[in-house]
Design an enzyme around this catalytic site. Structure first.
Site, mmCIF file in Angstrom:
data_model
loop_
_atom_site.group_PDB
_atom_site.id
_atom_site.type_symbol
_atom_site.label_atom_id
_atom_site.label_comp_id
_atom_site.label_asym_id
_atom_site.label_seq_id
_atom_site.Cartn_x
_atom_site.Cartn_y
_atom_site.Cartn_z
ATOM 1 N N LYS A 89 2.464 12.044 -11.605
ATOM 2 C CA LYS A 89 1.718 10.778 -12.095
ATOM 3 C C LYS A 89 2.432 10.138 -12.875
ATOM 4 C CE LYS A 89 -0.571 14.294 -15.689
ATOM 5 N NZ LYS A 89 -0.640 13.720 -16.805
ATOM 6 N N HIS A 97 9.482 9.116 -26.874
ATOM 7 C CA HIS A 97 8.734 9.293 -26.305
ATOM 8 C C HIS A 97 8.455 11.253 -27.097
ATOM 9 C CE1 HIS A 97 5.601 10.716 -24.249
ATOM 10 N NE2 HIS A 97 6.248 12.320 -23.232
ATOM 11 N N ARG A 144 -4.232 21.947 -15.153
ATOM 12 C CA ARG A 144 -2.390 20.725 -15.371
ATOM 13 C C ARG A 144 -2.682 20.020 -17.059
ATOM 14 N NH1 ARG A 144 -0.162 16.739 -11.966
ATOM 15 N NH2 ARG A 144 2.348 15.753 -13.389
ATOM 16 N N ARG A 183 0.632 -1.391 0.210
ATOM 17 C CA ARG A 183 0.207 0.167 -0.063
ATOM 18 C C ARG A 183 0.838 1.600 -0.272
ATOM 19 N NH1 ARG A 183 -2.695 -2.912 3.799
ATOM 20 N NH2 ARG A 183 -5.129 -3.951 3.121
ATOM 21 N N ASN A 237 -0.478 18.428 -21.794
ATOM 22 C CA ASN A 237 -0.016 17.754 -22.460
ATOM 23 C C ASN A 237 -0.516 18.257 -23.560
ATOM 24 O OD1 ASN A 237 -0.467 15.440 -20.170
ATOM 25 N ND2 ASN A 237 -2.736 16.254 -19.609
ATOM 26 N N HIS A 251 1.056 10.906 -28.527
ATOM 27 C CA HIS A 251 0.666 9.610 -27.706
ATOM 28 C C HIS A 251 0.108 8.270 -28.986
ATOM 29 C CE1 HIS A 251 0.698 11.042 -23.380
ATOM 30 N NE2 HIS A 251 2.342 10.217 -23.524
ATOM 31 N N GLU A 259 10.104 18.268 -24.338
ATOM 32 C CA GLU A 259 10.178 19.103 -23.245
ATOM 33 C C GLU A 259 10.066 20.528 -22.730
ATOM 34 O OE1 GLU A 259 7.055 16.959 -22.223
ATOM 35 O OE2 GLU A 259 7.319 15.160 -22.613
ATOM 36 N N LYS A 263 6.783 24.160 -14.870
ATOM 37 C CA LYS A 263 5.904 22.449 -15.113
ATOM 38 C C LYS A 263 5.503 23.067 -13.067
ATOM 39 C CE LYS A 263 5.257 17.722 -14.674
ATOM 40 N NZ LYS A 263 5.435 16.664 -14.966
ATOM 41 N N HIS A 323 0.693 16.325 -27.282
ATOM 42 C CA HIS A 323 0.929 14.725 -26.140
ATOM 43 C C HIS A 323 -0.474 13.306 -26.711
ATOM 44 C CE1 HIS A 323 4.040 16.107 -23.687
ATOM 45 N NE2 HIS A 323 3.892 14.705 -22.728
ATOM 46 N N GLU A 362 -4.836 16.906 -11.840
ATOM 47 C CA GLU A 362 -4.661 17.823 -13.924
ATOM 48 C C GLU A 362 -7.175 17.665 -13.645
ATOM 49 O OE1 GLU A 362 -2.643 15.684 -16.315
ATOM 50 O OE2 GLU A 362 -4.205 15.144 -17.875
HETATM 51 N N1 LIG Z 1 4.805 11.449 -15.481
HETATM 52 C C1 LIG Z 1 5.103 12.042 -16.097
HETATM 53 O O1 LIG Z 1 4.668 13.411 -15.850
HETATM 54 C C2 LIG Z 1 6.057 12.139 -17.235
HETATM 55 C C3 LIG Z 1 6.261 13.192 -18.160
HETATM 56 C C4 LIG Z 1 6.756 13.019 -19.372
HETATM 57 C C5 LIG Z 1 7.232 11.784 -19.789
HETATM 58 N N2 LIG Z 1 6.485 10.796 -19.342
HETATM 59 C C6 LIG Z 1 7.191 9.679 -19.758
HETATM 60 O O2 LIG Z 1 8.903 8.722 -19.586
HETATM 61 C C7 LIG Z 1 8.641 7.976 -20.310
HETATM 62 C C8 LIG Z 1 10.716 9.110 -20.978
HETATM 63 O O3 LIG Z 1 11.105 8.992 -20.755
HETATM 64 P P1 LIG Z 1 12.763 9.042 -21.077
HETATM 65 O O4 LIG Z 1 13.359 9.643 -22.710
HETATM 66 O O5 LIG Z 1 13.773 9.842 -19.500
HETATM 67 O O6 LIG Z 1 13.370 7.437 -21.182
HETATM 68 P P2 LIG Z 1 13.535 6.034 -20.778
HETATM 69 O O7 LIG Z 1 13.777 6.121 -19.373
HETATM 70 O O8 LIG Z 1 13.576 5.198 -21.410
HETATM 71 O O9 LIG Z 1 15.153 6.794 -20.673
HETATM 72 C C9 LIG Z 1 16.521 6.902 -21.798
HETATM 73 C C10 LIG Z 1 17.208 5.711 -22.475
HETATM 74 O O10 LIG Z 1 18.335 6.422 -21.941
HETATM 75 C C11 LIG Z 1 18.647 5.203 -21.015
HETATM 76 N N3 LIG Z 1 19.784 6.431 -20.164
HETATM 77 C C12 LIG Z 1 19.138 6.263 -18.946
HETATM 78 N N4 LIG Z 1 20.359 7.669 -18.137
HETATM 79 C C13 LIG Z 1 21.599 7.681 -18.925
HETATM 80 C C14 LIG Z 1 22.456 8.214 -18.739
HETATM 81 N N5 LIG Z 1 22.967 9.250 -17.789
HETATM 82 N N6 LIG Z 1 23.497 7.891 -19.649
HETATM 83 C C15 LIG Z 1 23.208 7.057 -20.788
HETATM 84 N N7 LIG Z 1 22.103 6.101 -20.862
HETATM 85 C C16 LIG Z 1 21.124 6.683 -20.322
HETATM 86 C C17 LIG Z 1 17.857 4.512 -20.440
HETATM 87 O O11 LIG Z 1 18.408 3.516 -20.075
HETATM 88 C C18 LIG Z 1 17.242 4.571 -21.642
HETATM 89 O O12 LIG Z 1 17.834 3.387 -22.521
HETATM 90 C C19 LIG Z 1 7.934 7.518 -21.392
HETATM 91 O O13 LIG Z 1 7.246 6.332 -20.478
HETATM 92 C C20 LIG Z 1 7.007 9.112 -20.806
HETATM 93 O O14 LIG Z 1 5.546 8.405 -21.421
HETATM 94 C C21 LIG Z 1 6.687 10.416 -17.842
HETATM 95 ZN ZN LIG Z 2 5.853 13.953 -22.334
#
Ligand SMILES: NC(=O)c1ccc[n+]([C@@H]2O[C@H](COP(=O)([O-])OP(=O)(O)OC[C@H]3O[C@@H](n4cnc5c(N)ncnc54)[C@H](O)[C@@H]3O)[C@@H](O)[C@H]2O)c1
Ligand SMILES: [Zn+2]
Length: 344
Positions: free
Chosen positions: A126, A245, A219, A104, A223, A230, A168, A205, A226, A215
């Protein structure tokens, strides 16, 4: 709201850990962050266990959550434990989801190691995973205990990943700060000061999230790009045309820029500027006309879309956004055609 610190991780992490006692600490990594990021913090960690998962959006699934929950269980993490999410948005969204549901809910912190996670994903609460191929379909809101950002991690990030995260940053400018949009896009990926960019994006943000954490209204402006983005990201997920992404969101921002002109008064000049800047950074991706209908189908699963309406967050002008704009399928098709017909 959680504490967000932008500082050297070698001081922010020990500072955070000194303030509270945890019965056990587990660190969630993927193969890249284990090799490249963990060594930067391991000296500053008390005894801890590691949980390693395979990297990438294709692994942001319930199966991976099962392995995380199993590891937490096997390692004897109890309700006073702490999970440290060391990685990008995938690690943060999924690690947070697992921590928030395990027994939990146990505490978790995010140490973002990608630009995308530093400027956007790691803060705001999120959490979630993809399900049956749909993006972030299962999840919840829960703030991390802290977000510890250190731009040092970006040094090992591949350029394609840096570019993905940059979309972003562009989005933050487009929805809330025209000057910022011009300033960051002038320097593109050669920012002389990532610290300042991260700090400003986090500020934008935060201002939005603090007024509407769940949201229900404002908020949604975060998006922008997106709803269509998406739909596109989902469509190509796991295929050989897989888009990151931020790459999918860049296309989404062009398409939704088109809709913003058609429906919300974005001027032609501003649309052209948005398109030329985004295309200059991301190039143009071939999206076949036969992909349009499945992309639109995916959009009905978007969390902004309700009662069969495709709701969008759009721009009135560069620096000012609006939300809950119902768009009919024909206009979305036109937006995809608009992108499709842009010169290469
Ligand atoms: N929660 C939210 O508000 C929110 C907002 C925007 C995006 N997201 C989500 O975030 C995700 C995308 O995140 P991302 O772009 O960070 O992708 P990711 O987490 O897949 O990382 C991208 C790649 O970089 C590698 N990596 C990470 N740090 C590294 C470093 N310092 N050096 C070398 N390699 C490194 C990872 O292993 C991976 O292969 C999506 O799933 C998206 O939906 C969430
Ligand atoms: Zn995003």
């Amino acid at each position: 709201m959680s504490e967000i610190v932008i500082d050297r991780i070698t001081s922010s992490l020990p500072d955070f850990l000194a303030k509270q006692e945890f019965s056990k600490i587990a660190v969630l990594v993927d193969e890249h962050t284990k090799e490249l990021c963990l060594p930067l913090i391991s000296e500053h960690l008390p005894p801890h266990s590691l949980i390693e998962i395979p990297s990438g959006e294709v692994n942001k699934t319930l199966d991976t959550c099962q392995s995380i929950w199993s590891e937490l269980t096997n390692q004897g993490v109890d309700r006073k434990g702490l999970l440290i999410n060391l990685g990008g948005g995938v690690i943060g969204d999924m690690g947070g989801f697992c921590a928030a549901t395990y027994k939990r809910g146990i505490a978790f912190i995010n140490i973002p190691t990608t630009l995308l996670a530093a400027v956007d994903a790691s803060a705001g609460g999120k959490l979630g995973i993809d399900f049956n191929g749909f993006k972030n379909h299962i999840g919840l809101f829960q703030e991390p205990a802290a977000v510890l950002i250190d731009p040092l991690f970006l040094q090992t990030l591949p350029e394609r990943e840096l570019r993905s995260g940059f979309s972003e940053v562009i989005k933050h400018g487009l929805i809330a700060d025209k000057d910022y949009f011009h300033q960051v896009t002038a320097e593109q990926l050669n920012q002389s000061n990532w610290n300042a960019v991260i700090a400003h994006s986090v500020h934008i943000k935060n201002e939005v999230v603090k007024n509407d954490p769940r949201e229900s209204g404002l908020r949604k402006i975060l998006n922008f790009g997106h709803t269509i983005g998406h739909g596109i990201e989902t469509h190509f997920l796991g295929t050989d045309k897989h888009l990151l992404h931020g790459e999918a969101i860049a296309i989404g921002m062009i398409c939704e820029g088109f809709l913003s002109k058609k429906l919300c008064g974005l001027s032609e000049d501003e649309l052209n500027e948005l398109v030329s800047i985004i295309k200059g950074i991301y190039g143009k991706v071939e999206i076949a006309k036969s992909d349009f209908v499945p992309i639109i189908k995916n959009m009905y699963q978007d969390k902004k879309s309700t009662n069969g309406l495709l709701n969008h967050s759009l721009l009135k002008s560069i620096g000012e956004a609006t939300y809950d704009i119902a768009v009919d399928e024909k206009d979305v098709l036109d937006a995809l055609f608009y992108y499709n017909q842009l010169p290469d």
